[in-house]
Design a protein around this motif. Structure first.
Motif, PDB file in Angstrom:
ATOM      1  N   ILE A  20       0.834  -1.207   0.000  1.00 38.26           N
ATOM      2  CA  ILE A  20       0.000   0.000   0.000  1.00 38.26           C
ATOM      3  C   ILE A  20       0.864   1.249   0.000  1.00 38.26           C
ATOM      4  O   ILE A  20       0.654   2.190  -0.783  1.00 38.26           O
ATOM      5  CB  ILE A  20      -0.941  -0.003   1.215  1.00 38.26           C
ATOM      6  CG1 ILE A  20      -1.913  -1.181   1.143  1.00 38.26           C
ATOM      7  CG2 ILE A  20      -1.721   1.304   1.293  1.00 38.26           C
ATOM      8  CD1 ILE A  20      -2.729  -1.392   2.396  1.00 38.26           C
ATOM      9  N   THR A  21       1.865   1.282   0.873  1.00 33.96           N
ATOM     10  CA  THR A  21       2.753   2.440   0.960  1.00 33.96           C
ATOM     11  C   THR A  21       3.542   2.615  -0.329  1.00 33.96           C
ATOM     12  O   THR A  21       3.724   3.740  -0.818  1.00 33.96           O
ATOM     13  CB  THR A  21       3.718   2.279   2.147  1.00 33.96           C
ATOM     14  OG1 THR A  21       2.968   2.064   3.347  1.00 33.96           O
ATOM     15  CG2 THR A  21       4.572   3.531   2.315  1.00 33.96           C
ATOM     16  N   GLY A  22       4.010   1.512  -0.899  1.00 34.39           N
ATOM     17  CA  GLY A  22       4.785   1.599  -2.130  1.00 34.39           C
ATOM     18  C   GLY A  22       3.989   2.180  -3.282  1.00 34.39           C
ATOM     19  O   GLY A  22       4.497   3.013  -4.048  1.00 34.39           O
ATOM     20  N   VAL A  23       2.721   1.751  -3.412  1.00 33.68           N
ATOM     21  CA  VAL A  23       1.877   2.292  -4.482  1.00 33.68           C
ATOM     22  C   VAL A  23       1.629   3.783  -4.270  1.00 33.68           C
ATOM     23  O   VAL A  23       1.675   4.574  -5.217  1.00 33.68           O
ATOM     24  CB  VAL A  23       0.542   1.521  -4.547  1.00 33.68           C
ATOM     25  CG1 VAL A  23      -0.455   2.229  -5.466  1.00 33.68           C
ATOM     26  CG2 VAL A  23       0.776   0.106  -5.043  1.00 33.68           C
ATOM     27  N   LYS A  24       1.391   4.191  -3.024  1.00 34.83           N
ATOM     28  CA  LYS A  24       1.171   5.611  -2.746  1.00 34.83           C
ATOM     29  C   LYS A  24       2.427   6.427  -3.072  1.00 34.83           C
ATOM     30  O   LYS A  24       2.338   7.508  -3.669  1.00 34.83           O
ATOM     31  CB  LYS A  24       0.786   5.798  -1.278  1.00 34.83           C
ATOM     32  CG  LYS A  24      -0.644   5.425  -0.962  1.00 34.83           C
ATOM     33  CD  LYS A  24      -1.608   6.408  -1.617  1.00 34.83           C
ATOM     34  CE  LYS A  24      -3.043   6.173  -1.193  1.00 34.83           C
ATOM     35  NZ  LYS A  24      -3.293   6.612   0.184  1.00 34.83           N
ATOM     36  N   LEU A  25       3.599   5.936  -2.681  1.00 35.38           N
ATOM     37  CA  LEU A  25       4.841   6.666  -2.968  1.00 35.38           C
ATOM     38  C   LEU A  25       5.116   6.702  -4.466  1.00 35.38           C
ATOM     39  O   LEU A  25       5.584   7.714  -4.996  1.00 35.38           O
ATOM     40  CB  LEU A  25       6.006   6.003  -2.229  1.00 35.38           C
ATOM     41  CG  LEU A  25       5.986   6.113  -0.696  1.00 35.38           C
ATOM     42  CD1 LEU A  25       7.165   5.358  -0.094  1.00 35.38           C
ATOM     43  CD2 LEU A  25       6.016   7.575  -0.263  1.00 35.38           C
ATOM     44  N   LEU A  26       4.819   5.602  -5.155  1.00 31.67           N
ATOM     45  CA  LEU A  26       5.000   5.576  -6.607  1.00 31.67           C
ATOM     46  C   LEU A  26       4.078   6.585  -7.279  1.00 31.67           C
ATOM     47  O   LEU A  26       4.485   7.294  -8.213  1.00 31.67           O
ATOM     48  CB  LEU A  26       4.721   4.171  -7.136  1.00 31.67           C
ATOM     49  CG  LEU A  26       4.884   3.955  -8.651  1.00 31.67           C
ATOM     50  CD1 LEU A  26       6.324   4.248  -9.073  1.00 31.67           C
ATOM     51  CD2 LEU A  26       4.482   2.538  -9.042  1.00 31.67           C
ATOM     52  N   GLY A  27       2.854   6.668  -6.806  1.00 35.03           N
ATOM     53  CA  GLY A  27       1.916   7.631  -7.365  1.00 35.03           C
ATOM     54  C   GLY A  27       2.353   9.067  -7.150  1.00 35.03           C
ATOM     55  O   GLY A  27       2.121   9.934  -7.994  1.00 35.03           O
ATOM     56  N   ALA A  28       3.015   9.324  -6.003  1.00 28.54           N
ATOM     57  CA  ALA A  28       3.496  10.673  -5.731  1.00 28.54           C
ATOM     58  C   ALA A  28       4.751  11.006  -6.527  1.00 28.54           C
ATOM     59  O   ALA A  28       5.039  12.176  -6.795  1.00 28.54           O
ATOM     60  CB  ALA A  28       3.778  10.829  -4.231  1.00 28.54           C
ATOM     61  N   ALA A  29       5.501   9.958  -6.937  1.00 25.50           N
ATOM     62  CA  ALA A  29       6.771  10.190  -7.629  1.00 25.50           C
ATOM     63  C   ALA A  29       6.613  10.307  -9.146  1.00 25.50           C
ATOM     64  O   ALA A  29       7.342  11.054  -9.797  1.00 25.50           O
ATOM     65  CB  ALA A  29       7.760   9.070  -7.296  1.00 25.50           C
ATOM     66  N   VAL A  30       5.674   9.559  -9.711  1.00 27.57           N
ATOM     67  CA  VAL A  30       5.485   9.566 -11.168  1.00 27.57           C
ATOM     68  C   VAL A  30       4.657  10.786 -11.560  1.00 27.57           C
ATOM     69  O   VAL A  30       3.555  10.970 -11.031  1.00 27.57           O
ATOM     70  CB  VAL A  30       4.785   8.269 -11.632  1.00 27.57           C
ATOM     71  CG1 VAL A  30       4.534   8.296 -13.138  1.00 27.57           C
ATOM     72  CG2 VAL A  30       5.629   7.054 -11.243  1.00 27.57           C
ATOM     73  N   PRO A  31       5.144  11.630 -12.470  1.00 25.33           N
ATOM     74  CA  PRO A  31       4.461  12.901 -12.780  1.00 25.33           C
ATOM     75  C   PRO A  31       3.003  12.743 -13.212  1.00 25.33           C
ATOM     76  O   PRO A  31       2.120  13.443 -12.714  1.00 25.33           O
ATOM     77  CB  PRO A  31       5.314  13.499 -13.906  1.00 25.33           C
ATOM     78  CG  PRO A  31       6.670  12.904 -13.705  1.00 25.33           C
ATOM     79  CD  PRO A  31       6.431  11.527 -13.173  1.00 25.33           C
ATOM     80  N   PHE A  32       2.702  11.801 -14.120  1.00 29.70           N
ATOM     81  CA  PHE A  32       1.337  11.753 -14.659  1.00 29.70           C
ATOM     82  C   PHE A  32       0.330  11.150 -13.692  1.00 29.70           C
ATOM     83  O   PHE A  32      -0.876  11.185 -13.941  1.00 29.70           O
ATOM     84  CB  PHE A  32       1.312  11.004 -16.002  1.00 29.70           C
ATOM     85  CG  PHE A  32       1.493   9.517 -15.884  1.00 29.70           C
ATOM     86  CD1 PHE A  32       0.398   8.677 -15.732  1.00 29.70           C
ATOM     87  CD2 PHE A  32       2.757   8.948 -15.921  1.00 29.70           C
ATOM     88  CE1 PHE A  32       0.557   7.309 -15.624  1.00 29.70           C
ATOM     89  CE2 PHE A  32       2.923   7.583 -15.819  1.00 29.70           C
ATOM     90  CZ  PHE A  32       1.826   6.757 -15.663  1.00 29.70           C
ATOM     91  N   THR A  33       0.802  10.573 -12.571  1.00 28.03           N
ATOM     92  CA  THR A  33      -0.135  10.036 -11.577  1.00 28.03           C
ATOM     93  C   THR A  33      -0.243  10.926 -10.344  1.00 28.03           C
ATOM     94  O   THR A  33      -0.994  10.606  -9.419  1.00 28.03           O
ATOM     95  CB  THR A  33       0.297   8.623 -11.123  1.00 28.03           C
ATOM     96  OG1 THR A  33       1.608   8.694 -10.546  1.00 28.03           O
ATOM     97  CG2 THR A  33       0.289   7.657 -12.288  1.00 28.03           C
TER      98      THR A  33
END
Length: 327
Positions: A139-152
């Motif tokens: 869950i944390t990884g998906v949230k951090l990935l979403g915050a890091a990737v510009p289009f998400t």
């Protein structure tokens, strides 16, 4: 003295159980004893139960999320009583889902241990905690990935302003119960009901993922689609471990920590909220890594997986260890 075939079967069984200590219960490879094509309950009952929980608990969230995605608005302030009123339905859904799971277990002949409501026999207590650590990391990884990737990247959930710390603490409880209720009502209940109705796993994956991400549409379509990784990962964890309480606690803890960060931002300031968010993220990752390391060390997981010929089917292969050559 056992025959050669009997001895081979015993060795294979031992290796099988050793590998499953890490990923599943010793009851059965996937934690389920329902044949894939046998219907123990009618399909319409399984569909009705699944969508009834969704309609009661999350359909309103879907409508509000769609409205917010189309035309965002500034949320109004919430009082202590407002949050308290929202907390009651989440607690009621959890209780109703547990009762429904118990009834489905009775109807399908499963034990409470097999569906994850009770500890599994011969499985260490830390097994559920390890499953929870994996879920929290996902869950944390998906949230951090979403915050890091510009289009998400997204503005996130439209949190209502809160006036004081008592209201903030009650919202933390409400957020924790809301996330935890999803694991019972939108994961365990649909999986068990649909499986008992003879629905194959690929359809269960698709339906549970759609149900999970649908009411998160307020994040915007790109990030909502990214959340499908989170939703699918939790279904797989439940399928291959048969444990639900670890997922329950992981989602509750994630939501509670996020609510603490938001409350700090609203009451103290954005800088304090961002600091809390960073500390919480680092602490979450550290806790997950520590739990996973302890899990592997306790089970000697790598050696067990390698010895069992671990494959993507989550079953040991038929390879046998080479016999020592004696002279």
């Amino acid at each position: 003295m056992p025959s050669k075939n009997a001895a081979r079967a015993i060795r294979t069984r031992r290796k099988h159980l050793t590998a499953l200590r890490l990923f599943s219960t010793p009851i059965e490879p996937h934690g389920w004893q329902i044949p894939p094509t046998v219907r123990l309950i009618p399909l319409w009952v399984a569909v009705l139960v699944t969508f009834a929980f969704y309609a009661v608990g999350w359909f309103r969230g879907l409508v509000v999320g769609l409205r917010y995605a189309i035309s965002p608005w500034d949320p109004s302030e919430q009082t202590f009583l407002d949050v308290l009123v929202e907390l009651v339905p989440s607690a009621g859904l959890i209780l109703l889902a547990v009762v429904t799971l118990w009834m489905l277990a009775r109807l399908t002949g499963q034990s409470l241990a097999q569906i994850g409501l009770a500890p599994a026999p011969r499985v260490p207590r830390w097994h559920a905690a390890a499953v929870g650590a994996v879920a929290l990391a996902l869950i944390t990884g998906v949230k951090l990935l979403g915050a890091a990737v510009p289009f998400t990247q997204t503005e996130g959930y439209p949190h209502n302003p809160i006036p004081d710390w008592p209201t903030a603490l009650l919202r933390v409880v409400d957020a924790a119960l809301g996330g935890a209720a999803e694991e019972f009502a939108l994961l365990a209940v649909p999986v068990l009901a649909l499986r008992a109705a003879g629905v194959r796993w690929r359809w269960i994956y698709g339906l549970t993922v759609v149900l999970r991400i649908s009411f998160h549409i307020y994040y915007g379509l790109p990030f909502t689609l990214l959340m499908a990784l989170w939703a699918l990962g939790l279904v797989l964890l439940y399928q291959f471990t048969g444990r639900i309480w670890g997922l329950f606690v992981a989602h509750a803890l994630h939501n509670a920590l996020a609510a603490i960060s938001v409350a700090t931002s609203q009451i103290i300031g954005d800088a304090a909220g961002e600091l809390v968010l960073i500390v919480v993220s680092v602490a979450t990752i550290a806790i997950c890594l520590f739990a996973l390391v302890q899990l592997v060390r306790a089970t000697d997981g790598y050696s067990a997986m390698k010895a069992a010929g671990f494959s993507l089917s989550w079953r040991p292969t038929n390879r046998q260890p080479r016999k020592a050559v004696t002279h």
